[in-house]
Write an enzyme that holds these catalytic residues in place. Structure first.
Site, short mmCIF file in Angstrom:
data_model
loop_
_atom_site.label_atom_id
_atom_site.label_comp_id
_atom_site.label_asym_id
_atom_site.label_seq_id
_atom_site.Cartn_x
_atom_site.Cartn_y
_atom_site.Cartn_z
N HIS A 58 22.12 42.66 36.08
CA HIS A 58 20.81 42.83 34.42
C HIS A 58 21.68 43.88 33.71
O HIS A 58 22.30 44.48 33.93
CB HIS A 58 19.67 43.40 34.43
N SER A 69 20.02 45.48 40.66
CA SER A 69 20.83 46.67 39.32
C SER A 69 22.38 47.03 40.29
O SER A 69 23.36 46.57 40.34
CB SER A 69 19.92 47.85 39.51
#
Length: 235
Positions: free
Chosen positions: A111, A88
């Site tokens: 993501h 992330s």
């Protein structure tokens, strides 16, 4: 006790460890905020090299981007080492490295940003718009670093893509592979509940190492308690 976030400098070379969540307000020792990072960076003084070790499941997008920008604008050479996981927003921080080294067995995950929200339809639309703009800024960072087109980066992020150490190097997310074994035991397994596409082998590794570390921590606490009792009764 593990030092999850720490900075130290020796002979103009700084070592920075980010082994916990990226947060907007730091409450726990294992957390890293943009403010705590800024303050610690100032305390390092004038350094020519920064070696940054990362093992983090990510966290606050804007704090992570701020940390990325602080590293990018620093005059020192920044060498990033993914010790276990850069997931992330932690993967965005990794992009600040002049070099990015993946330990053998480590992983990187990218993501689209997400959030929890409540409100009426108009407020939810505004939240969605903000998320899209935030995602675009992250796409730009990844694209600039990897040389992959923005459209392809966006597709990769939409799929919540987990990259092995070898894949990260082959596809341009990192610059080299180090055969030193990766360690993920400082990433709590609860963090992986944020994500929807976690590889089973990653969960198995974290579960195994987390349970092992918990047991070691319990033994250490028991030793400390026993020592305190002995000191109190004069043994």
């Amino acid at each position: 006790m593990t030092n999850y976030f720490q900075m130290k400098a020796t002979n103009n070379v700084a070592q920075i460890d980010i082994f916990g969540d990226i947060v907007s307000e730091k409450w726990l020792d294992e957390e890293t905020s943009a403010t705590s990072f800024r303050d610690a960076l100032k305390e390092l003084g004038d350094v020519s090299t920064i070696n940054l070790s990362i093992n983090s499941g990510g966290g606050s997008v804007f704090d992570g981007i701020a940390i990325y920008n602080m590293l990018k604008s620093h005059k020192a050479t920044v060498n990033v080492y993914v010790e276990g996981l850069a997931a992330s927003i932690a993967s965005v921080i990794a992009m600040a490295g002049d070099t990015i080294t993946m330990r053998s067995g480590s992983m990187m995950m990218v993501h689209m940003p997400w959030t929890l929200s409540q409100g009426n339809a108009e407020e939810m639309r505004k939240t969605a718009d903000t998320l899209e703009k935030t995602g675009d800024s992250i796409v730009d960072i990844y694209s600039e670093r990897t040389g992959i087109s923005s459209d392809d980066i966006r597709n990769i992020m939409n799929e919540e893509t987990w990259l092995s150490a070898e894949e990260a190097v082959e596809q341009g997310w990192a610059t080299k592979l180090d055969k030193k074994e990766a360690v993920m035991n400082s990433v709590p397994k609860e963090i992986f509940g944020r994500f929807s596409n976690v590889p089973k082998n990653v969960l198995a590794r974290v579960e195994k190492k987390t349970l092992s570390q918990d047991r070691l921590d319990l033994i250490e606490r028991e030793k400390q308690t026993l020592k305190l009792l002995k000191d109190e009764i004069g043994e």
